[in-house]
Structures are given as structure tokens and as C-alpha cells.
Write a protein that holds these residues in place. Structure first.
Motif, PDB file in Angstrom:
ATOM      1  N   VAL A  29     -14.801   5.671  14.533  1.00  0.00           N
ATOM      2  CA  VAL A  29     -14.387   6.501  15.661  1.00  0.00           C
ATOM      3  C   VAL A  29     -14.328   7.987  15.329  1.00  0.00           C
ATOM      4  N   GLY A  30     -14.369   8.343  14.073  1.00  0.00           N
ATOM      5  CA  GLY A  30     -14.317   9.745  13.688  1.00  0.00           C
ATOM      6  C   GLY A  30     -12.902  10.300  13.695  1.00  0.00           C
ATOM      7  N   LEU A  31     -12.750  11.463  13.077  1.00  0.00           N
ATOM      8  CA  LEU A  31     -11.463  12.140  12.993  1.00  0.00           C
ATOM      9  C   LEU A  31     -11.501  13.441  13.791  1.00  0.00           C
ATOM     10  N   GLU A  32     -10.434  13.701  14.529  1.00  0.00           N
ATOM     11  CA  GLU A  32     -10.290  14.994  15.170  1.00  0.00           C
ATOM     12  C   GLU A  32      -9.942  16.030  14.091  1.00  0.00           C
ATOM     13  N   VAL A  33     -10.211  17.284  14.374  1.00  0.00           N
ATOM     14  CA  VAL A  33      -9.976  18.318  13.370  1.00  0.00           C
ATOM     15  C   VAL A  33      -8.509  18.363  12.947  1.00  0.00           C
ATOM     16  N   ASP A  34      -7.576  18.091  13.879  1.00  0.00           N
ATOM     17  CA  ASP A  34      -6.158  18.135  13.525  1.00  0.00           C
ATOM     18  C   ASP A  34      -5.700  16.890  12.764  1.00  0.00           C
ATOM     19  N   GLU A  35      -6.599  15.916  12.610  1.00  0.00           N
ATOM     20  CA  GLU A  35      -6.271  14.729  11.814  1.00  0.00           C
ATOM     21  C   GLU A  35      -6.667  14.886  10.351  1.00  0.00           C
ATOM     22  N   LEU A  36      -7.431  15.905  10.035  1.00  0.00           N
ATOM     23  CA  LEU A  36      -7.838  16.105   8.642  1.00  0.00           C
ATOM     24  C   LEU A  36      -6.618  16.415   7.792  1.00  0.00           C
ATOM     25  N   PRO A  37      -6.515  15.806   6.621  1.00  0.00           N
ATOM     26  CA  PRO A  37      -5.326  16.012   5.784  1.00  0.00           C
ATOM     27  C   PRO A  37      -5.262  17.444   5.237  1.00  0.00           C
ATOM     28  N   THR A  38      -4.046  17.946   5.087  1.00  0.00           N
ATOM     29  CA  THR A  38      -3.871  19.320   4.599  1.00  0.00           C
ATOM     30  C   THR A  38      -4.336  19.485   3.157  1.00  0.00           C
ATOM     31  N   GLY A  39      -4.394  18.380   2.421  1.00  0.00           N
ATOM     32  CA  GLY A  39      -4.824  18.447   1.025  1.00  0.00           C
ATOM     33  C   GLY A  39      -6.325  18.490   0.842  1.00  0.00           C
ATOM     34  N   ALA A  40      -7.069  18.546   1.953  1.00  0.00           N
ATOM     35  CA  ALA A  40      -8.523  18.668   1.894  1.00  0.00           C
ATOM     36  C   ALA A  40      -8.904  20.088   2.289  1.00  0.00           C
ATOM     37  N   VAL A  41      -9.647  20.763   1.424  1.00  0.00           N
ATOM     38  CA  VAL A  41      -9.995  22.160   1.643  1.00  0.00           C
ATOM     39  C   VAL A  41     -11.509  22.298   1.718  1.00  0.00           C
ATOM     40  N   GLU A  42     -11.991  22.914   2.798  1.00  0.00           N
ATOM     41  CA  GLU A  42     -13.432  23.119   2.954  1.00  0.00           C
ATOM     42  C   GLU A  42     -13.918  24.137   1.927  1.00  0.00           C
ATOM     43  N   ILE A  43     -15.011  23.787   1.223  1.00  0.00           N
ATOM     44  CA  ILE A  43     -15.567  24.711   0.237  1.00  0.00           C
ATOM     45  C   ILE A  43     -17.004  25.098   0.557  1.00  0.00           C
ATOM     46  N   ASP A  44     -17.640  24.376   1.469  1.00  0.00           N
ATOM     47  CA  ASP A  44     -18.998  24.748   1.861  1.00  0.00           C
ATOM     48  C   ASP A  44     -19.368  23.981   3.116  1.00  0.00           C
ATOM     49  N   ARG A  45     -20.338  24.519   3.849  1.00  0.00           N
ATOM     50  CA  ARG A  45     -20.881  23.803   5.007  1.00  0.00           C
ATOM     51  C   ARG A  45     -22.309  24.262   5.237  1.00  0.00           C
ATOM     52  N   ILE A  46     -23.131  23.330   5.701  1.00  0.00           N
ATOM     53  CA  ILE A  46     -24.498  23.635   6.089  1.00  0.00           C
ATOM     54  C   ILE A  46     -24.789  22.877   7.375  1.00  0.00           C
ATOM     55  N   GLN A  47     -25.924  23.174   7.987  1.00  0.00           N
ATOM     56  CA  GLN A  47     -26.333  22.445   9.188  1.00  0.00           C
ATOM     57  C   GLN A  47     -27.694  21.806   8.940  1.00  0.00           C
ATOM     58  N   VAL A  48     -27.822  20.529   9.351  1.00  0.00           N
ATOM     59  CA  VAL A  48     -29.080  19.808   9.207  1.00  0.00           C
ATOM     60  C   VAL A  48     -29.431  19.163  10.546  1.00  0.00           C
ATOM     61  N   THR A  49     -30.679  18.735  10.672  1.00  0.00           N
ATOM     62  CA  THR A  49     -31.164  18.116  11.902  1.00  0.00           C
ATOM     63  C   THR A  49     -31.805  16.784  11.561  1.00  0.00           C
ATOM     64  N   LEU A  50     -31.603  15.775  12.428  1.00  0.00           N
ATOM     65  CA  LEU A  50     -32.150  14.450  12.170  1.00  0.00           C
ATOM     66  C   LEU A  50     -33.650  14.418  12.500  1.00  0.00           C
ATOM     67  N   GLU A  51     -34.418  13.859  11.564  1.00  0.00           N
ATOM     68  CA  GLU A  51     -35.855  13.706  11.767  1.00  0.00           C
ATOM     69  C   GLU A  51     -36.159  12.559  12.711  1.00  0.00           C
ATOM     70  N   ASN A  52     -35.339  11.490  12.647  1.00  0.00           N
ATOM     71  CA  ASN A  52     -35.559  10.300  13.471  1.00  0.00           C
ATOM     72  C   ASN A  52     -34.251   9.889  14.150  1.00  0.00           C
ATOM     73  N   THR A  53     -34.339   8.969  15.096  1.00  0.00           N
ATOM     74  CA  THR A  53     -33.145   8.393  15.690  1.00  0.00           C
ATOM     75  C   THR A  53     -32.526   7.408  14.693  1.00  0.00           C
ATOM     76  N   CYS A  54     -31.244   7.557  14.464  1.00  0.00           N
ATOM     77  CA  CYS A  54     -30.567   6.763  13.420  1.00  0.00           C
ATOM     78  C   CYS A  54     -29.457   5.880  13.993  1.00  0.00           C
ATOM     79  N   ARG A  55     -29.362   5.745  15.275  1.00  0.00           N
ATOM     80  CA  ARG A  55     -28.292   4.929  15.863  1.00  0.00           C
ATOM     81  C   ARG A  55     -28.492   3.464  15.479  1.00  0.00           C
ATOM     82  N   GLY A  56     -27.366   2.818  15.128  1.00  0.00           N
ATOM     83  CA  GLY A  56     -27.416   1.414  14.733  1.00  0.00           C
ATOM     84  C   GLY A  56     -27.792   1.201  13.285  1.00  0.00           C
TER      85      GLY A  56
END
Length: 203
Positions: A174-201
């Protein structure tokens, strides 16, 4: 149980050998052969039930950056920002020797929820200054994903591990909302990618 399996296989092999070597009666030879085959099948089936062949997950790799030396922080080497990726990839990077926290990759697709990634170690595998984790996508072809790298303390890492276990048991990620992320987890990097194919299922 394992002993009985071994005995069955050995007995089956002996029966088949006797069937081949016994020349006096075709009926006796066929009987030995039949018994031997049955024992071998039983032994093989029972062993397979006790020790099933492990499922081996396959994955691809994205483009890869060069390591920036000296390594003073956690670096993401693959995938790179703007990559077009397959449904399962190996996210990887490096970390300094002094780094002791767990490293987690979290995906954020178009639903804006966060999905921590893990393999059999539950956290990214770390050894000798390198880390990696199998990263699984589940969206549509052309969908963009934010791929976050977090470092987590013990409590945050336990939260991610337990969350994944609950999702897996319910077969409902079901995924986590941003306010559900634990305080002890700190973001250190982020990138953006795109799916080449459909991956559902695909899990």
C-alpha cells in the motif's frame, strides 16, 4: 527423514543394478527394475519437497557513474538520474569505511507514496565499501519514479523491515505516506528514472 530418503535412493539404485545383472529370469529382472525406479522417484520427490530449489530472481542494471574519490559520503552509482529502467534493477553505490548506518532505497511513483526496497537481507547489502539492493518497479511504461536513498538508524531500519513483512503477508503493498516515514531515516540522495516497459503484476 533425510536418512530414509538416502536409503530409498540407494535401495533403488541397487534394485536397478540387480535388474540389469540378473539374467536367469526376465520376470524377476523386470520386478527389480520396477521397484528400483519407484524407489528412485520416491527419494527424488521427497528430497525435492524437503529442499526445494530456491527461486533465483533476475534483474538488470542501469547506467553507472564513476566513483568520486575520496569517498566521504554515500554515493549512488546506478541507476543515474534520467535513466530508463527495466522492471527489476540493481541499485548500487559506495560508502565510506566509517559509515555504519543501514542504507535503504525507497521508490516514489506517481501515487506519491513511498515503497522501501529490500532483498533477502531486508536492507541494502553492504560489504567492502559498496552497497546494493534489488529494486522492483510496478508501474506503467513511461511512468516516472523518484528513487530515494536513505540512511537509517536501527529503529528506522526495523520499521522498514516490519512494514515490508506486513505488506508481503497481506500481499498488499500500500505504500507509505510522507508523514509515515520514520524520523530516523534521513534522505541522502534522490534521482528520477522512467520505466521502459509496463511492470504491473511483476514482483
Amino acid at each position: 527423514m533425510l536418512t530414509s530418503v538416502i536409503v530409498s535412493v540407494i535401495a533403488g539404485a541397487i534394485c536397478i543394478l540387480l535388474a540389469v545383472l540378473y539374467k536367469k529370469s526376465a520376470g524377476v529382472s523386470v520386478a527389480f527394475g520396477s521397484i528400483g525406479v519407484v524407489l528412485l522417484i520416491y527419494g527424488g520427490f521427497t528430497y525435492g519437497s524437503m529442499y526445494p530449489v530456491a527461486y533465483i530472481e533476475t534483474f538488470d542494471t542501469g547506467n553507472k557513474l564513476q566513483v568520486q574519490y575520496p569517498i566521504t559520503k554515500v554515493q549512488v552509482l546506478s541507476p543515474v538520474d534520467g535513466d530508463v529502467v527495466k522492471c527489476r534493477i540493481l541499485s548500487m553505490g559506495v560508502y565510506p569505511e566509517s559509515h555504519t548506518k543501514d542504507i535503504w532505497v525507497l521508490l516514489r511513483p506517481s501515487d506519491e507514496k513511498y515503497y522501501p526496497q529490500s532483498d533477502h537481507t531486508n536492507t541494502s547489502y553492504k560489504e567492502g565499501g559498496r552497497w546494493q539492493v534489488v529494486t522492483r518497479f510496478g508501474g506503467d511504461q513511461g511512468e516516472s519514479y523518484d528513487l530515494f536513498v536513505y540512511e537509517a538508524n536501527v529503529e528506522a531500519s526495523r520499521f522498514f523491515t516490519e512494514t515490508i513483512a506486513k505488506w508481503k503477508a497481506a500481499d498488499d503493498y500500500v505504500g507509505l505516506e510522507v508523514d509515515e516515514l520514520p524520523t530516523g531515516a534521513v534522505e541522502i540522495d534522490r534521482i528520477q528514472v522512467t520505466l521502459e516497459n509496463t511492470c504491473r503484476g511483476i514482483h
